[in-house]
Design a protein around this motif. Structure first.
Motif: not given
Ligand SMILES: [Zn+2]
Length: 106
Positions: A14-32
């Motif tokens: 997966a990739i883990h993204v930290r956003w500049n509004d404080g949100h954090q998201s994790e996207y599995s390779y499968q989903l992407l």
């Protein structure tokens, strides 16, 4: 304004993204890969597109080789099987609503 990633981390599946509004998201390779926005993936019926039919061993081809920043609005994902035409805009990533700290899963 579209939130910008401040950090994009590649995990084993997966990739883990930290956003500049404080949100954090994790996207599995499968989903992407299922949501790949490139013309090739989007122009075909999902059922007839082998790229979007996940094999029984889903991670065999589903390894991310690289993440490239595209301008200031998107990332391009380079997959181990050579697929690299998907440009994922930050807007699009946010709209995927994966597991995150703010959006509760079902
Ligand atoms: Zn694609």
């Amino acid at each position: 304004m579209t939130p910008q990633p401040t950090q994009i981390k590649r995990l084993p599946d997966a990739i883990h993204v930290r956003w500049n509004d404080g949100h954090q998201s994790e996207y599995s390779y499968q989903l992407l890969r299922q949501k790949c926005p490139c013309a090739r993936c989007q122009s075909e019926e999902p059922d007839q597109n082998p790229l979007r039919v996940l094999p029984a061993d889903p991670l065999s081809n589903l390894t991310l080789v690289d993440i490239q920043l595209v301008g200031r609005y998107a990332i391009r994902l380079i997959w181990a099987d050579g697929h690299k035409t998907g440009i994922y805009t930050f807007d699009f990533l946010r709209s995927l609503q994966p597991d995150s700290t703010e959006i509760a899963p079902d």
